[in-house]
Design an enzyme around this catalytic site. Structure first.
Site, short mmCIF file in Angstrom:
data_model
loop_
_atom_site.label_atom_id
_atom_site.label_comp_id
_atom_site.label_asym_id
_atom_site.label_seq_id
_atom_site.Cartn_x
_atom_site.Cartn_y
_atom_site.Cartn_z
CG ASP A 107 -12.50 -2.44 -26.75
OD1 ASP A 107 -12.27 -0.58 -26.79
OD2 ASP A 107 -14.00 -2.67 -26.93
CG LEU A 108 -15.87 3.35 -24.91
CD1 LEU A 108 -16.53 3.75 -22.73
CD2 LEU A 108 -15.32 4.47 -24.17
CG ASP A 109 -17.50 1.17 -30.29
OD1 ASP A 109 -18.55 0.94 -29.57
OD2 ASP A 109 -17.41 1.22 -30.94
CB THR A 153 -19.95 4.63 -28.91
OG1 THR A 153 -19.50 3.52 -29.23
CG2 THR A 153 -20.43 5.67 -28.04
CE LYS A 195 -19.56 -2.90 -33.42
NZ LYS A 195 -20.20 -4.13 -33.13
N GLY A 196 -12.67 -1.04 -33.32
CA GLY A 196 -12.02 -1.38 -32.62
C GLY A 196 -10.62 -0.63 -33.62
CB ILE A 197 -10.86 0.60 -36.89
CG1 ILE A 197 -10.37 -1.14 -37.93
CG2 ILE A 197 -9.42 0.61 -38.13
CD1 ILE A 197 -9.44 -1.79 -37.49
NE ARG A 226 -11.86 11.15 -34.73
CZ ARG A 226 -11.29 11.99 -33.68
NH1 ARG A 226 -11.55 13.09 -33.85
NH2 ARG A 226 -11.08 11.49 -32.03
CB SER A 239 -11.20 3.23 -25.30
OG SER A 239 -11.26 3.69 -26.76
CB ALA A 240 -9.17 2.49 -30.61
CB SER A 241 -12.41 6.40 -28.61
OG SER A 241 -13.50 7.84 -28.90
CG ASN A 283 -14.82 11.45 -29.27
OD1 ASN A 283 -14.62 13.04 -29.05
ND2 ASN A 283 -14.61 11.66 -30.86
CE LYS A 304 -7.91 -1.17 -28.23
NZ LYS A 304 -9.10 -1.03 -28.18
CD GLU A 337 -10.92 -4.49 -27.69
OE1 GLU A 337 -12.01 -5.00 -27.89
OE2 GLU A 337 -10.41 -3.81 -27.75
CG ASP A 338 -16.16 -4.74 -28.60
OD1 ASP A 338 -15.53 -4.08 -28.65
OD2 ASP A 338 -17.00 -4.49 -29.95
#
Ligand code: B16
Ligand code: MG
Length: 216
Positions: free
Chosen positions: A10-12, A18, A46-48, A50, A115-117, A119, A146, A170-171
């Site tokens: 996962d990224l963030d 971020t 988080k993880g949701i 946009r 990642s869900a992002s 960006n 997710k 994952e966080d």
């Protein structure tokens, strides 16, 4: 011997934080709409995705908008968010993240971003880590948020590896649930009480070793 072949990150919250920028941009939007929300509430985002995040925030402010207005608001928030993330530097990589990515690659594991992002490429380029990933899967490639496993399953497919041979880092609770739903191993990054569904929880990637990976 472990049958693991790939690590999906996962990224963030795992590679970078971020969430602080998401919070600033969402808060600016909420304030413009006449309400505020706390950093604690921000945890729930988080993880949701946009648009899902926007719906939750509007609900907190008891504000109702049409689908078209919501698209405009989400895009306005994203403009402010992008202004901040395009100033990010490699100094913002979370402790141990780069070192662990290099370690797994040196040990011949495949790597993917999940990642869900939308960006994620901008962020990875800003922090100089793009070259450490064999596949990039993010919000531009998937439609289901997710805890749906889609983002991780697409990652496994792009790496040409069975889901059962993947471990997800994952966080977010929704992210751990997504990995489980995809029949993958999971390492939670953060608090063991919160991420109790994960196979192993470490406070950060600085605590991960190849031995821990092989013992999953
Ligand atoms: P964007 P992750 C998630 O990243 C964030 O945790 C979440 O807060 C954000 O809403 C989502 O990305 C979408 O981001 O607006 O950039 O498309 O944890 O899945 O890497
Ligand atoms: Mg995350």
């Amino acid at each position: 011997m472990s049958n693991l072949k790939a690590c999906i990150f996962d990224l963030d919250g795992v590679i970078v934080d971020t969430a602080v920028y998401h919070y600033k941009a969402w808060r600016r939007l909420a304030n413009q709409l006449g309400f505020d929300f706390t950093e604690e509430q921000n945890e729930e985002l988080k993880g949701i995705s946009r648009i899902e995040s926007l719906k939750i925030i509007l609900n907190w402010g008891a504000v109702s908008k049409t689908e078209e207005e919501m698209q405009e608001l989400a895009s306005l928030k994203n403009t402010w968010y992008v202004e901040m993330i395009t100033k990010m530097t490699p100094k913002e990589i979370l402790p141990g993240a780069k070192e662990f990515l290099e370690l797994v690659k040196a040990n011949h594991y495949l790597t993917a971003l999940g990642s869900a992002s939308k960006n994620s490429e901008t962020i990875l380029n800003q922090i100089g880590l793009t070259h450490l990933f064999d596949a990039l899967v993010d919000g531009n490639k998937v439609t289901k948020s997710k805890p749906d496993p889609e983002v991780f399953l697409v990652g496994a497919a792009e790496l040409n590896v069975e889901p059962s041979a993947c471990v997800v880092f994952e966080d977010a609770i929704a992210g751990v649930q997504a990995a489980k739903a995809g029949y993958m191993k999971t390492v939670g990054i953060g608090n063991a009480t919160v991420l109790k569904e994960a196979d192993l929880v470490v406070p950060g990637l600085y605590e991960m070793t190849i031995e821990k990976l092989e013992n999953l």
